[in-house]
Write an enzyme that holds these catalytic residues in place. Sequence first.
Site, short mmCIF file in Angstrom:
data_model
loop_
_atom_site.label_atom_id
_atom_site.label_comp_id
_atom_site.label_asym_id
_atom_site.label_seq_id
_atom_site.Cartn_x
_atom_site.Cartn_y
_atom_site.Cartn_z
N ASP A 219 -6.84 8.53 -18.80
CA ASP A 219 -5.94 9.66 -18.56
C ASP A 219 -5.05 9.90 -19.77
OD1 ASP A 219 -4.60 11.38 -16.16
OD2 ASP A 219 -3.04 10.65 -17.52
N TYR B 159 0.61 14.02 -25.13
CA TYR B 159 0.78 12.61 -25.52
C TYR B 159 0.45 12.40 -27.00
CZ TYR B 159 0.41 11.82 -20.41
OH TYR B 159 0.56 11.85 -19.05
N LYS C 193 -4.82 17.07 -20.29
CA LYS C 193 -3.93 18.03 -19.63
C LYS C 193 -3.52 19.14 -20.59
CE LYS C 193 -2.10 14.07 -17.12
NZ LYS C 193 -2.03 12.98 -18.09
N HIS D 80 -0.40 20.57 -16.78
CA HIS D 80 0.53 19.45 -16.85
C HIS D 80 1.84 19.71 -16.10
CE1 HIS D 80 1.44 15.84 -19.70
NE2 HIS D 80 2.00 15.67 -18.54
P1 NAP Z 1 3.56 2.87 -15.31
O1 NAP Z 1 2.10 2.70 -15.31
O2 NAP Z 1 4.31 3.00 -14.03
O3 NAP Z 1 4.26 1.64 -16.07
C1 NAP Z 1 3.91 1.25 -17.35
C2 NAP Z 1 4.83 0.09 -17.73
O4 NAP Z 1 4.53 -1.09 -16.95
C3 NAP Z 1 4.69 -0.29 -19.16
O5 NAP Z 1 5.99 -0.60 -19.63
C4 NAP Z 1 3.85 -1.57 -19.13
O6 NAP Z 1 4.21 -2.41 -20.20
C5 NAP Z 1 4.25 -2.17 -17.80
N1 NAP Z 1 3.17 -2.94 -17.15
C6 NAP Z 1 1.88 -2.55 -16.99
N2 NAP Z 1 1.20 -3.47 -16.29
C7 NAP Z 1 2.07 -4.47 -16.00
C8 NAP Z 1 1.93 -5.69 -15.30
N3 NAP Z 1 0.78 -6.06 -14.75
N4 NAP Z 1 3.04 -6.49 -15.18
C9 NAP Z 1 4.22 -6.11 -15.75
N5 NAP Z 1 4.40 -4.96 -16.43
C10 NAP Z 1 3.33 -4.14 -16.55
O7 NAP Z 1 4.02 4.10 -16.23
P2 NAP Z 1 3.40 5.39 -16.89
O8 NAP Z 1 2.66 5.03 -18.11
O9 NAP Z 1 4.50 6.37 -17.02
O10 NAP Z 1 2.37 5.99 -15.82
C11 NAP Z 1 0.99 5.70 -15.82
C12 NAP Z 1 0.18 6.87 -16.38
O11 NAP Z 1 0.41 8.05 -15.61
C13 NAP Z 1 0.57 7.30 -17.79
O12 NAP Z 1 0.13 6.42 -18.79
C14 NAP Z 1 -0.03 8.69 -17.86
O13 NAP Z 1 -1.42 8.61 -18.10
C15 NAP Z 1 0.27 9.21 -16.46
N6 NAP Z 1 1.54 9.98 -16.41
C16 NAP Z 1 1.46 11.33 -16.11
C17 NAP Z 1 2.61 12.09 -16.04
C18 NAP Z 1 2.49 13.54 -15.72
O14 NAP Z 1 3.48 14.30 -15.85
N7 NAP Z 1 1.33 14.00 -15.28
C19 NAP Z 1 3.87 11.52 -16.26
C20 NAP Z 1 3.94 10.16 -16.55
C21 NAP Z 1 2.77 9.41 -16.61
P3 NAP Z 1 3.14 -2.90 -21.32
O15 NAP Z 1 2.41 -1.69 -21.83
O16 NAP Z 1 3.99 -3.56 -22.34
O17 NAP Z 1 2.22 -3.86 -20.60
#
Ligand code: NAP
Length: 283
Positions: free
Chosen positions: A43, A48, A73, A107
């Site tokens: 994704d 990004y 997106k 998006h």
């Molecule tokens: P998330 O997945 O909720 O959290 C990521 C964080 O958690 C990072 O700091 C990561 O650190 C940590 N982490 C990951 N696995 C872990 C584990 N097993 N134990 C402890 N910590 C862990 O946040 P997100 O990246 O915002 O959301 C996920 C995806 O959703 C994004 O990458 C993106 O593709 C999508 N997204 C879309 C939108 C939208 O508007 N459509 C907005 C936000 C996000 P490390 O990397 O250091 O491991």
Amino acid sequence: MQSVTLNNGVEMPILGFGVFQIPAEETEQAVSDALAAGYRLLDTASSYQNEESVGRAIKNSGIPRADLFVTTKLYVQDAPAEENTKRAFEISLNKLGLDYVDLYLMHQPYGDVYGQWRAMEALNREGRAKAIGVANFYPDRLLDLIINNEVTPAVNQIETHPFFQRTTDQELMREHGVQIQSWGGFAEGKNDLFTNPVLSEIGEKHGKSVAQVALRWLIQRGIVAIPKSVRPDRMAENLDIFDFELTGDQMAAIATLDTGGTLFFDHHDPAMVNWLSARRLDA
Ligand code: NAP
């Protein structure tokens, strides 16, 4: 890997890998590691600014294209958006080095939404976006889009985690055949998610981490999850959620964590609408 079937018959893995906030120079390695760990859903987004790195990792992986599910997106486009959307799509596709994407998402619910959607419908008809959907659409905007257009979005990717559970939103989406996908499934660690006592206790009972409990809870609700990590150990941990099941009582305990509101940004806040709409991406 379990999958869900979208409203147009396209199969989508229920768990994938998100690359938001991974700097472009680190993304190729992260995606290569994720593919090696077994992720097949990726994704990304034009905003990004790491689509080229995602594309390089895909190319170098040697994994057949048909085995991958790639989402990108469209960022907010000015009116009239048909031409601008087609142009933005070509740019994304070129950066990814692909000739189609599996899922193209609008998006944000801003800009010339109807023009953007009409262009996305055309890309869908041409088979260059196998499925089209939206992100960050609250029920009012989603319903309006569904009622007044030909193609119902296959997916709505929205903030969904234990502190913002979206149960009534999910119900509406189910009624209309829109697959819910979680972004920020760990709330990016906000509210001390990774040490939350309820999630920790449940994890201990299953010999699983809080992260695994949070992801398992999402997929047991039929929600597609796309956790992000740059660490291979965590990538593997986040994939290892298919050998246990949360009980009804555990699902109910997690339900009590819902605050009913965003931990990130309020799409109804005029200042946020202004900020997201004023932002324009370069080519
Ligand atoms: P998330 O997945 O909720 O959290 C990521 C964080 O958690 C990072 O700091 C990561 O650190 C940590 N982490 C990951 N696995 C872990 C584990 N097993 N134990 C402890 N910590 C862990 O946040 P997100 O990246 O915002 O959301 C996920 C995806 O959703 C994004 O990458 C993106 O593709 C999508 N997204 C879309 C939108 C939208 O508007 N459509 C907005 C936000 C996000 P490390 O990397 O250091 O491991």
